[in-house]
Motif scaffolding. Structure first.
Motif, PDB file in Angstrom:
ATOM      1  N   GLY A  31     -49.154 -17.488 -32.711  1.00  0.00           N
ATOM      2  CA  GLY A  31     -49.533 -16.910 -31.429  1.00  0.00           C
ATOM      3  C   GLY A  31     -49.540 -17.907 -30.292  1.00  0.00           C
ATOM      4  O   GLY A  31     -49.102 -19.055 -30.426  1.00  0.00           O
ATOM      5  N   GLY A  32     -50.023 -17.459 -29.136  1.00  0.00           N
ATOM      6  CA  GLY A  32     -50.075 -18.295 -27.952  1.00  0.00           C
ATOM      7  C   GLY A  32     -48.798 -18.211 -27.137  1.00  0.00           C
ATOM      8  O   GLY A  32     -47.970 -17.316 -27.313  1.00  0.00           O
ATOM      9  N   ILE A  33     -48.632 -19.149 -26.221  1.00  0.00           N
ATOM     10  CA  ILE A  33     -47.451 -19.216 -25.351  1.00  0.00           C
ATOM     11  C   ILE A  33     -46.408 -20.082 -26.043  1.00  0.00           C
ATOM     12  O   ILE A  33     -46.644 -21.258 -26.328  1.00  0.00           O
ATOM     13  N   ILE A  34     -45.236 -19.481 -26.305  1.00  0.00           N
ATOM     14  CA  ILE A  34     -44.198 -20.120 -27.107  1.00  0.00           C
ATOM     15  C   ILE A  34     -42.958 -20.337 -26.243  1.00  0.00           C
ATOM     16  O   ILE A  34     -42.442 -19.397 -25.635  1.00  0.00           O
ATOM     17  N   THR A  35     -42.475 -21.563 -26.194  1.00  0.00           N
ATOM     18  CA  THR A  35     -41.218 -21.874 -25.516  1.00  0.00           C
ATOM     19  C   THR A  35     -40.264 -22.493 -26.533  1.00  0.00           C
ATOM     20  O   THR A  35     -40.612 -22.716 -27.692  1.00  0.00           O
TER      21      THR A  35
END
Length: 390
Positions: A113-117
């Motif tokens: 999860g979280g913000i993935i780049t």
């Protein structure tokens, strides 16, 4: 949603009065006159609790590197519908080389999860998924995938690419009301989803060749969907690109500056939903095909399906708003070459603004006066500064 035979529909002049409601509902009464197009209020902006995030200095792709959506669409995009700021990611897939950007890395990142780049090097890269990436419901509450305009996630024609389901015990139950919870909140942006295929997977009714979502929230920004697939037959199965069920508080799925092409499915060859509201802004739907036959429920001797060449919406109370968008060259073997909209309890509304719908043949039936659209709702669709043409 129950559809009578095409023969009956043709006898009735392809008007909307012929269809009974979904799941044993009462037959429809006469539709409002086609000329009556009262103005409706667009779906309200979701509250802060919905949590999809507001705009910041988003990681938009570099100029000229990536194109999605309708550049000539000028519909205003509310803050909540804009790209999420990914300048400080939670985690990154890859360490600067294409070889480091693997299916396994994507699966792990989505589960965490979280913000993935992505950091896959300077050139565009395609990651062929060996397994479907699945959201874990206790992680987040926001999950953002930002490809920076360089990343294609491919199902290789073999599998669905991305999955979120708040009612799937395998992904963990986090509330006592899984069908109506405000998390996880999934955003995909600056990505391409290609060659996803959910054929044969009938979980939750099937569909969702590229992305399947039930529960929480979904937002799609500056993203392309190319040549995705789901089962070719089934009366209510759909969504070669997107299949969405049970969004929190009936708040809309936002689709912004995105493109859908080459999708093939029984129904909803780009998007499909049951009981879900949509706000589609500055996007393009082109050359998608609803290839089922027999409508819904399936006519005797047929497998069912064939409605919603681009967009398929069924359920009770929901809204659809399409603005600054082009829908062209899509086909449906049955109803709604562009859009199939059935509100079983006749409370749903649809609004088309500053958009073009053209060359979307409905081979079976459509609503008189609205080329490419089959509609049953509270009143006829509201059409403002738009072109609807055969």
């Amino acid at each position: 949603m129950r559809v009578k035979s095409v023969v009956v529909l043709l006898v009735l002049g392809l008007a909307t009065a012929a269809l009974p409601g979904c799941a044993g509902g009462e037959p429809a009464g006469p539709p409002a006159p086609a000329a009556a197009t009262p103005t409706t209020t667009p779906a309200s902006t979701p509250s802060a609790r919905a949590g999809l995030g507001t705009a910041g200095p988003s990681a938009a792709p570099s100029a000229g590197a990536f194109r999605a959506g309708n550049p000539d669409g000028h519909a205003a995009v509310p803050a909540e519908a804009r790209a999420v700021d990914t300048s400080r990611p939670t985690r990154t897939v890859g360490i600067g080389t294409p070889a480091s950007c693997t299916s396994e890395a994507v699966v792990r990142a989505v589960a965490a999860g979280g913000i993935i780049t992505f950091d896959c090097g300077s050139a565009p890269v395609t990651i062929r998924m060996k397994a479907t990436a699945k959201v874990v419901n206790s992680h987040g509450p926001r999950i953002v995938l930002d490809g920076g305009g360089k990343v294609t996630l491919s199902g290789g024609g073999e599998r669905r690419i991305l999955y979120q389901n708040t009612c799937d015990q395998a992904q963990g139950w986090t509330t006592s009301h899984c069908q109506n919870q405000d998390h996880p909140q999934l955003t995909v942006q600056n990505l391409t989803f290609a060659d996803g295929n959910s054929t044969g997977d009938r979980t939750e009714g099937g569909g969702g060749g590229a992305i399947f979502v039930r529960g929480g929230r979904l937002k799609v920004v500056n993203t392309r969907f190319v040549d995705n697939r789901c089962d070719r037959t089934g009366p209510d199965l759909g969504g070669a690109a997107l299949r969405v069920l049970s969004q929190y508080g009936n708040k809309p799925v936002y689709v912004v500056n995105s493109s859908f092409s080459g999708g093939v499915c029984a129904n909803g060859a780009a998007t499909s939903s049951i009981g879900v509201s949509w706000t589609v802004l500055n996007s393009v739907f082109r050359d998608n095909r609803a290839v089922g036959s027999g409508a819904n429920p399936a006519r005797s001797g047929s497998p069912g399906g064939g409605s919603g060449g681009a967009i398929y919406c069924d359920g009770n109370e929901f809204t659809v708003r399409i603005a600054g968008t082009i829908i062209e060259g899509n086909t449906a073997n049955e109803g709604g070459g562009a859009v199939f909209f059935v509100s079983n309890n006749r409370t749903g509304t649809m609004r088309v603004e500053n958009s073009t719908l053209r060359r979307n043949p409905s081979k079976g039936f459509e609503t008189q006066g609205y080329p490419g659209i089959f509609f049953l709702g509270a009143r006829p669709p509201t059409v403002v500064s738009s072109r609807l043409a055969r």
